[in-house]
Design a protein around this motif. Structure first.
Motif, PDB file in Angstrom:
ATOM      1  N   LYS A 139      61.899  32.657  64.764  1.00  0.00           N
ATOM      2  CA  LYS A 139      61.912  33.958  64.100  1.00  0.00           C
ATOM      3  C   LYS A 139      62.668  34.987  64.933  1.00  0.00           C
ATOM      4  O   LYS A 139      63.469  35.770  64.405  1.00  0.00           O
ATOM      5  N   GLU A 140      62.432  34.982  66.239  1.00  0.00           N
ATOM      6  CA  GLU A 140      63.144  35.916  67.121  1.00  0.00           C
ATOM      7  C   GLU A 140      64.642  35.618  67.118  1.00  0.00           C
ATOM      8  O   GLU A 140      65.479  36.538  67.072  1.00  0.00           O
ATOM      9  N   LEU A 141      64.993  34.320  67.148  1.00  0.00           N
ATOM     10  CA  LEU A 141      66.395  33.919  67.124  1.00  0.00           C
ATOM     11  C   LEU A 141      67.082  34.383  65.839  1.00  0.00           C
ATOM     12  O   LEU A 141      68.188  34.937  65.864  1.00  0.00           O
ATOM     13  N   PHE A 142      66.414  34.202  64.700  1.00  0.00           N
ATOM     14  CA  PHE A 142      67.001  34.585  63.421  1.00  0.00           C
ATOM     15  C   PHE A 142      67.210  36.095  63.322  1.00  0.00           C
ATOM     16  O   PHE A 142      68.227  36.557  62.814  1.00  0.00           O
ATOM     17  N   VAL A 143      66.262  36.864  63.817  1.00  0.00           N
ATOM     18  CA  VAL A 143      66.402  38.323  63.789  1.00  0.00           C
ATOM     19  C   VAL A 143      67.577  38.754  64.667  1.00  0.00           C
ATOM     20  O   VAL A 143      68.392  39.599  64.267  1.00  0.00           O
ATOM     21  N   LYS A 144      67.680  38.162  65.866  1.00  0.00           N
ATOM     22  CA  LYS A 144      68.782  38.494  66.769  1.00  0.00           C
ATOM     23  C   LYS A 144      70.134  38.170  66.147  1.00  0.00           C
ATOM     24  O   LYS A 144      71.127  38.851  66.406  1.00  0.00           O
ATOM     25  N   GLN A 145      70.174  37.115  65.329  1.00  0.00           N
ATOM     26  CA  GLN A 145      71.432  36.691  64.718  1.00  0.00           C
ATOM     27  C   GLN A 145      71.715  37.401  63.403  1.00  0.00           C
ATOM     28  O   GLN A 145      72.714  37.097  62.745  1.00  0.00           O
ATOM     29  N   GLY A 146      70.837  38.307  63.010  1.00  0.00           N
ATOM     30  CA  GLY A 146      71.078  39.087  61.801  1.00  0.00           C
ATOM     31  C   GLY A 146      70.798  38.350  60.514  1.00  0.00           C
ATOM     32  O   GLY A 146      71.369  38.685  59.466  1.00  0.00           O
ATOM     33  N   ILE A 147      69.926  37.351  60.575  1.00  0.00           N
ATOM     34  CA  ILE A 147      69.545  36.620  59.356  1.00  0.00           C
ATOM     35  C   ILE A 147      68.013  36.652  59.219  1.00  0.00           C
ATOM     36  O   ILE A 147      67.352  35.619  59.248  1.00  0.00           O
ATOM     37  N   PRO A 148      67.435  37.854  59.068  1.00  0.00           N
ATOM     38  CA  PRO A 148      65.976  37.984  59.041  1.00  0.00           C
ATOM     39  C   PRO A 148      65.309  37.237  57.886  1.00  0.00           C
ATOM     40  O   PRO A 148      64.119  36.913  57.977  1.00  0.00           O
ATOM     41  N   ALA A 149      66.044  36.945  56.813  1.00  0.00           N
ATOM     42  CA  ALA A 149      65.442  36.203  55.704  1.00  0.00           C
ATOM     43  C   ALA A 149      64.960  34.831  56.159  1.00  0.00           C
ATOM     44  O   ALA A 149      64.016  34.265  55.596  1.00  0.00           O
ATOM     45  N   SER A 150      65.583  34.300  57.220  1.00  0.00           N
ATOM     46  CA  SER A 150      65.240  32.960  57.688  1.00  0.00           C
ATOM     47  C   SER A 150      63.906  32.896  58.422  1.00  0.00           C
ATOM     48  O   SER A 150      63.418  31.791  58.707  1.00  0.00           O
ATOM     49  N   VAL A 151      63.316  34.048  58.737  1.00  0.00           N
ATOM     50  CA  VAL A 151      62.022  34.002  59.429  1.00  0.00           C
ATOM     51  C   VAL A 151      60.950  33.368  58.554  1.00  0.00           C
ATOM     52  O   VAL A 151      59.914  32.913  59.051  1.00  0.00           O
ATOM     53  N   ASP A 152      61.184  33.325  57.249  1.00  0.00           N
ATOM     54  CA  ASP A 152      60.221  32.703  56.329  1.00  0.00           C
ATOM     55  C   ASP A 152      60.534  31.230  56.066  1.00  0.00           C
ATOM     56  O   ASP A 152      59.932  30.621  55.176  1.00  0.00           O
ATOM     57  N   ASN A 153      61.445  30.655  56.834  1.00  0.00           N
ATOM     58  CA  ASN A 153      61.804  29.251  56.641  1.00  0.00           C
ATOM     59  C   ASN A 153      60.616  28.316  56.846  1.00  0.00           C
ATOM     60  O   ASN A 153      59.825  28.488  57.786  1.00  0.00           O
ATOM     61  N   THR A 154      60.525  27.322  55.989  1.00  0.00           N
ATOM     62  CA  THR A 154      59.681  26.159  56.224  1.00  0.00           C
ATOM     63  C   THR A 154      60.542  24.933  55.956  1.00  0.00           C
ATOM     64  O   THR A 154      61.200  24.844  54.921  1.00  0.00           O
ATOM     65  N   TRP A 155      60.551  24.018  56.923  1.00  0.00           N
ATOM     66  CA  TRP A 155      61.283  22.772  56.760  1.00  0.00           C
ATOM     67  C   TRP A 155      60.288  21.673  56.408  1.00  0.00           C
ATOM     68  O   TRP A 155      59.166  21.647  56.916  1.00  0.00           O
ATOM     69  N   GLN A 156      60.717  20.776  55.558  1.00  0.00           N
ATOM     70  CA  GLN A 156      59.881  19.634  55.187  1.00  0.00           C
ATOM     71  C   GLN A 156      60.696  18.352  55.329  1.00  0.00           C
ATOM     72  O   GLN A 156      61.896  18.325  55.053  1.00  0.00           O
ATOM     73  N   MET A 157      60.015  17.304  55.760  1.00  0.00           N
ATOM     74  CA  MET A 157      60.612  15.973  55.801  1.00  0.00           C
ATOM     75  C   MET A 157      59.693  15.027  55.047  1.00  0.00           C
ATOM     76  O   MET A 157      58.492  14.958  55.344  1.00  0.00           O
ATOM     77  N   MET A 158      60.270  14.322  54.075  1.00  0.00           N
ATOM     78  CA  MET A 158      59.498  13.444  53.205  1.00  0.00           C
ATOM     79  C   MET A 158      59.992  12.013  53.327  1.00  0.00           C
ATOM     80  O   MET A 158      61.212  11.780  53.357  1.00  0.00           O
ATOM     81  N   ILE A 159      59.075  11.066  53.402  1.00  0.00           N
ATOM     82  CA  ILE A 159      59.415   9.654  53.522  1.00  0.00           C
ATOM     83  C   ILE A 159      58.711   8.890  52.414  1.00  0.00           C
ATOM     84  O   ILE A 159      57.480   8.795  52.390  1.00  0.00           O
ATOM     85  N   TYR A 160      59.506   8.359  51.505  1.00  0.00           N
ATOM     86  CA  TYR A 160      58.983   7.513  50.436  1.00  0.00           C
ATOM     87  C   TYR A 160      59.702   6.167  50.519  1.00  0.00           C
ATOM     88  O   TYR A 160      60.708   6.043  51.236  1.00  0.00           O
ATOM     89  N   PRO A 161      59.209   5.140  49.835  1.00  0.00           N
ATOM     90  CA  PRO A 161      59.796   3.807  50.012  1.00  0.00           C
ATOM     91  C   PRO A 161      61.308   3.746  49.817  1.00  0.00           C
ATOM     92  O   PRO A 161      61.995   2.990  50.503  1.00  0.00           O
ATOM     93  N   GLN A 162      61.849   4.550  48.905  1.00  0.00           N
ATOM     94  CA  GLN A 162      63.282   4.480  48.628  1.00  0.00           C
ATOM     95  C   GLN A 162      64.071   5.693  49.100  1.00  0.00           C
ATOM     96  O   GLN A 162      65.298   5.654  49.103  1.00  0.00           O
ATOM     97  N   THR A 163      63.380   6.750  49.525  1.00  0.00           N
ATOM     98  CA  THR A 163      64.084   8.007  49.808  1.00  0.00           C
ATOM     99  C   THR A 163      63.481   8.732  51.010  1.00  0.00           C
ATOM    100  O   THR A 163      62.264   8.829  51.144  1.00  0.00           O
ATOM    101  N   PHE A 164      64.364   9.254  51.864  1.00  0.00           N
ATOM    102  CA  PHE A 164      63.987  10.209  52.910  1.00  0.00           C
ATOM    103  C   PHE A 164      64.609  11.541  52.508  1.00  0.00           C
ATOM    104  O   PHE A 164      65.797  11.613  52.196  1.00  0.00           O
ATOM    105  N   SER A 165      63.804  12.600  52.509  1.00  0.00           N
ATOM    106  CA  SER A 165      64.300  13.919  52.112  1.00  0.00           C
ATOM    107  C   SER A 165      64.114  14.931  53.232  1.00  0.00           C
ATOM    108  O   SER A 165      63.060  14.973  53.876  1.00  0.00           O
ATOM    109  N   TYR A 166      65.153  15.728  53.435  1.00  0.00           N
ATOM    110  CA  TYR A 166      65.095  16.882  54.334  1.00  0.00           C
ATOM    111  C   TYR A 166      65.193  18.108  53.442  1.00  0.00           C
ATOM    112  O   TYR A 166      66.150  18.239  52.662  1.00  0.00           O
TER     113      TYR A 166
END
Length: 197
Positions: A139-166
């Motif tokens: 969050k501090e990095l994103f604010v310093k870089q002028g992209i404050p919208a990214s402080v609300d980021n959530t990343w997800q990684m999903m693993i299913y038998p046929q698919t990996f999703s980022y």
């Protein structure tokens, strides 16, 4: 009598401290880690299936994830975008859950100004899916870089038998790449600075 009690306490303490701490805090996270580790050494091609910002990221490029390095505490997954091998996802088994970091490098292998952003799990998740809300450093990095919208980021990684999703989600933004686990591809040349198998 006191000496016997003291000796007993010493023996108890030794047994407690000799016992290794669990690598993850929940059964779901342990199962997820096992599912991810099962992909180690393999590479898979993907495609962007969701992008709500028309910034051209990855468009027309070959997208490949390579589960290149695995240990009991760390899994490194270089994410190749065409010839660009500057990004690696690092998932760490912290003992209190799982942590995702984005290792971003310059062409000479030095750290990019925007690197090691990510987050730590805040719940048990599922064996197929873990979520990583942005941490304080990110969050501090994103604010310093002028992209404050990214402080609300959530990343997800999903693993299913046929698919990996980022997946990246935040208000008014969603980005997702799906990788086909049924068709392993030749692993790309390994980028610099990462663990060896």
């Amino acid at each position: 009598m006191k000496s016997l009690i003291f000796a007993g306490l010493l023996a108890f303490s030794a047994s407690v401290f000799a016992s290794p701490a669990p690598l993850v805090s929940t059964a779901n996270q342990a199962a997820y880690w096992q599912n991810l580790s099962a992909l180690c050494g393999k590479a898979f091609e993907g495609e962007i299936v969701k992008e709500t910002e028309d910034d051209g990221f990855g468009v027309g490029q070959k997208l490949v994830m390579h589960v290149r390095y695995c240990s009991d505490t760390e899994i490194q997954i270089p994410f190749h975008i065409g010839e660009d091998a500057s990004r690696t996802w690092i998932i760490t088994n912290t003992g209190a859950g799982l942590m995702l970091k984005h290792d971003h490098r310059n062409k000479d292998g030095s750290y990019h100004v925007s690197t090691m952003y990510g987050g730590h799990t805040v719940d048990s998740g599922w064996p197929q899916l873990q979520s990583f809300p942005a941490d304080a450093y990110s969050k501090e990095l994103f604010v310093k870089q002028g992209i404050p919208a990214s402080v609300d980021n959530t990343w997800q990684m999903m693993i299913y038998p046929q698919t990996f999703s980022y997946r990246l989600i935040r208000p008014a933004r969603e980005f997702q790449v799906d990788f086909d686990l049924t068709k392993p591809v030749e692993p790309p040349e390994a980028p610099w600075g990462y663990g060896e198998q």
